[in-house]
Design an enzyme around this catalytic site. Structure first.
Site, PDB file in Angstrom:
ATOM      1  N   SER A  22       0.824  -1.210   0.000  1.00  0.00           N
ATOM      2  CA  SER A  22       0.000   0.000   0.000  1.00  0.00           C
ATOM      3  C   SER A  22       0.858   1.260   0.000  1.00  0.00           C
ATOM      4  O   SER A  22       0.607   2.206  -0.756  1.00  0.00           O
ATOM      5  CB  SER A  22      -0.927   0.010   1.223  1.00  0.00           C
ATOM      6  OG  SER A  22      -1.873  -1.018   1.156  1.00  0.00           O
ATOM      7  N   ARG A  26       1.566   4.268  -2.961  1.00  0.00           N
ATOM      8  CA  ARG A  26       1.307   5.667  -2.628  1.00  0.00           C
ATOM      9  C   ARG A  26       2.558   6.526  -2.775  1.00  0.00           C
ATOM     10  O   ARG A  26       2.478   7.674  -3.232  1.00  0.00           O
ATOM     11  CB  ARG A  26       0.732   5.749  -1.209  1.00  0.00           C
ATOM     12  CG  ARG A  26      -0.736   5.325  -1.154  1.00  0.00           C
ATOM     13  CD  ARG A  26      -1.171   4.931   0.258  1.00  0.00           C
ATOM     14  NE  ARG A  26      -2.607   4.676   0.322  1.00  0.00           N
ATOM     15  CZ  ARG A  26      -3.194   3.574  -0.137  1.00  0.00           C
ATOM     16  NH1 ARG A  26      -2.468   2.623  -0.703  1.00  0.00           N
ATOM     17  NH2 ARG A  26      -4.510   3.417  -0.037  1.00  0.00           N
ATOM     18  N   ARG A 119     -13.345  -5.888 -12.244  1.00  0.00           N
ATOM     19  CA  ARG A 119     -13.592  -5.369 -10.901  1.00  0.00           C
ATOM     20  C   ARG A 119     -14.294  -4.014 -10.966  1.00  0.00           C
ATOM     21  O   ARG A 119     -14.145  -3.272 -11.932  1.00  0.00           O
ATOM     22  CB  ARG A 119     -12.273  -5.270 -10.119  1.00  0.00           C
ATOM     23  CG  ARG A 119     -11.668  -6.638  -9.841  1.00  0.00           C
ATOM     24  CD  ARG A 119     -10.337  -6.539  -9.137  1.00  0.00           C
ATOM     25  NE  ARG A 119     -10.480  -5.970  -7.797  1.00  0.00           N
ATOM     26  CZ  ARG A 119      -9.455  -5.700  -6.996  1.00  0.00           C
ATOM     27  NH1 ARG A 119      -8.210  -5.935  -7.418  1.00  0.00           N
ATOM     28  NH2 ARG A 119      -9.648  -5.194  -5.808  1.00  0.00           N
ATOM     29  N   ASP A 310      -7.704  -7.809   3.489  1.00  0.00           N
ATOM     30  CA  ASP A 310      -6.677  -8.521   2.724  1.00  0.00           C
ATOM     31  C   ASP A 310      -6.231  -9.808   3.412  1.00  0.00           C
ATOM     32  O   ASP A 310      -5.782 -10.751   2.748  1.00  0.00           O
ATOM     33  CB  ASP A 310      -5.457  -7.624   2.493  1.00  0.00           C
ATOM     34  CG  ASP A 310      -5.704  -6.577   1.418  1.00  0.00           C
ATOM     35  OD1 ASP A 310      -6.665  -6.736   0.638  1.00  0.00           O
ATOM     36  OD2 ASP A 310      -4.938  -5.600   1.358  1.00  0.00           O
ATOM     37  N   LYS A 337     -12.830  -8.653  -5.030  1.00  0.00           N
ATOM     38  CA  LYS A 337     -11.371  -8.567  -5.027  1.00  0.00           C
ATOM     39  C   LYS A 337     -10.835  -9.237  -6.291  1.00  0.00           C
ATOM     40  O   LYS A 337     -11.540  -9.374  -7.280  1.00  0.00           O
ATOM     41  CB  LYS A 337     -10.811  -9.201  -3.746  1.00  0.00           C
ATOM     42  CG  LYS A 337     -11.111  -8.403  -2.484  1.00  0.00           C
ATOM     43  CD  LYS A 337     -10.350  -7.085  -2.493  1.00  0.00           C
ATOM     44  CE  LYS A 337     -10.485  -6.323  -1.207  1.00  0.00           C
ATOM     45  NZ  LYS A 337      -9.667  -5.076  -1.207  1.00  0.00           N
ATOM     46  N   ARG A 341     -13.554 -13.881  -3.416  1.00  0.00           N
ATOM     47  CA  ARG A 341     -12.794 -14.601  -2.398  1.00  0.00           C
ATOM     48  C   ARG A 341     -13.678 -15.423  -1.468  1.00  0.00           C
ATOM     49  O   ARG A 341     -13.253 -16.472  -0.974  1.00  0.00           O
ATOM     50  CB  ARG A 341     -11.915 -13.625  -1.607  1.00  0.00           C
ATOM     51  CG  ARG A 341     -10.702 -13.174  -2.408  1.00  0.00           C
ATOM     52  CD  ARG A 341      -9.784 -12.250  -1.646  1.00  0.00           C
ATOM     53  NE  ARG A 341      -8.622 -11.909  -2.476  1.00  0.00           N
ATOM     54  CZ  ARG A 341      -7.828 -10.881  -2.260  1.00  0.00           C
ATOM     55  NH1 ARG A 341      -8.057 -10.068  -1.232  1.00  0.00           N
ATOM     56  NH2 ARG A 341      -6.796 -10.646  -3.059  1.00  0.00           N
TER      57      ARG A 341
END
Length: 424
Positions: A22, A26, A119, A310, A337, A341
């Site tokens: 993550s 970023r 998605r 996650d 996802k 899932r």
């Protein structure tokens, strides 16, 4: 990948866990709004994050990699590329760049692989379009490929119905580059973006679940950051330590942000021995996590789901090895996802002889003796890694395990390092 049942405890200190995905994404994307040279140490070099790097290059960033350190100089003005911006399997890349590019003059096309292009993207595109963004895609803008005609946006207020760090970050980026915004969410999602951007000089007021974002009056200060190790990637080894008797694993230099260690807290409630040792804090708190074996008991989980979304596949493996029936609810986000899932976890556990019930927003799992199986992960890295961990109990074959490289290329190498017997 073939995993053999473990005959001895897992014991290791692991310092080479993958860097946080993550924060790696970023760091690249935020650097495009800065002036000066951004220095990013311990960057995650994986397929997902490398897509973000390549998109930044195509938008005009000067990127140099020396001895594993990433140096990024932003362009004075983001360049309109003459090609499609490929995101691969990375939903983070697509959604965050949607927010940034919607507020930049130019024409941009974002696309992904066969899984990403199915998605949902309207959760980001719709609020942006309401304030003047021009975003077009399949199914009325919900599916990629996406075409973006960027430009300055009006000030906007948005109350999100879901706790999503990707949605929040996309809208913050659009607001910084336009006229600002007010944003609220139903529960706190990952807050890396707010923390990093404030450190870089952005004017963001945080009040509980509400944000006030003021437009940039000058470029952001450049980043100089050492990215901590990823607690989501490390969680597979934490689960392994809790299900293999006699095991003890120490995870070094981990990100200890409270929105990222909720799954560890769930393991602790299940009876696992877990110790956090904070060491330093600059952009985020960093420290070590020690996990040792203890028999697991069932638990019900329905709160702070966005903090462990996650890790849910790996938690399902812990549930399958616990005494009693565990339940995960309010996790409908799992269905959109990299795979559905909820469905794929339940199918896989049934193949392993585990009693599992698929719920609309989660699953109910009764722990038991797992059986060897052949698992198809449907291109989903987290499914592949989770069932590899269950394989330590009973033996497992993971088909098409190359999908693991999207987030964690060294996953198998580290499994061997801690004492697992596997064949790639």
């Amino acid at each position: 990948m073939k995993i053999f049942a473990q005959s001895k405890p897992l014991k290791a200190t692991i310092s080479n866990i993958a860097a946080d995905k993550s924060i790696s994404h970023r760091a690249v994307i935020f650097s495009l709004l800065s002036s000066g040279t951004n220095k990013i140490e311990n960057f995650l070099f994986a397929e997902d994050t490398e897509h973000s790097l390549e998109i930044a290059r195509k938008l005009g960033a000067d990127i140099e990699i020396k001895e594993g350190i990433v140096f990024i100089d932003a362009p004075k003005k983001i360049v309109e590329p003459d090609c499609i911006l490929e995101c691969g399997n990375s939903g983070t890349s697509m959604r965050l760049f949607m927010g940034l590019l919607a507020s930049v003059e130019g024409f941009f096309v974002l696309s992904g692989d066969e899984y990403l292009n199915e998605r949902p993207m309207k959760r980001v595109g719709e609020p942006l379009c309401k304030v003047g963004a021009k975003i077009y895609g399949r199914l009325d803008g919900d599916k990629a490929p996406l075409c973006i005609q960027g430009g300055k946006l009006d000030f906007f207020k948005f109350k999100s119905k879901i706790a999503s760090a990707q949605v929040k970050t996309a809208l913050i980026l659009a607001a910084l580059n336009s006229q600002g915004c007010e944003y609220s969410e139903p529960e706190l999602s990952r807050d890396h973006s707010e923390k990093m951007l404030k450190k870089m000089g952005a004017d963001i007021e945080i009040s509980g679940l509400n944000l006030k974002v003021k437009p940039l009056t000058k470029p952001l200060d450049p980043l100089e950051i050492f990215i901590p190790n990823d607690p989501s990637s490390a969680f597979y080894y934490a689960v392994a330590a809790t299900i293999i008797p006699g095991s003890k694993i120490i995870l070094k230099n981990m990100l200890l942000n409270k929105t990222r260690i909720e799954a560890y807290e769930v393991l602790r409630k299940m009876g696992a021995n877990i110790k956090f040792t904070p060491k330093s804090e600059i952009y985020e708190q960093i420290g070590d996590i020690e996990i040792s074996y203890a028999p697991l008991k069932a638990v019900e989980v329905s709160e702070n789901i966005s903090w462990l979304i996650d890790e849910a596949p790996a938690l399902a493996i812990a549930f399958a090895c616990a005494k009693g029936t565990s339940v995960l609810r309010n996790a409908k986000e799992l269905r959109v996802k990299e795979s559905d899932r909820i469905k794929v976890i339940c199918e896989g556990l049934k193949c392993c002889g585990i009693n599992v019930t698929e719920l609309e927003d989660g699953f109910k799992i009764t722990g038991g003796e797992a059986e060897p199986a052949i698992i198809t992960p449907y291109g989903d890295h987290r499914i592949a890694m989770s069932f590899a961990i269950l394989g330590l109990k009973c033996g497992m074959i993971i088909e098409n395990s190359e999908c693991i490289a999207t987030s964690f290329p060294n996953f198998g190498k580290i499994l061997k390092q801690i004492g697992a017997n596997i064949e790639d």
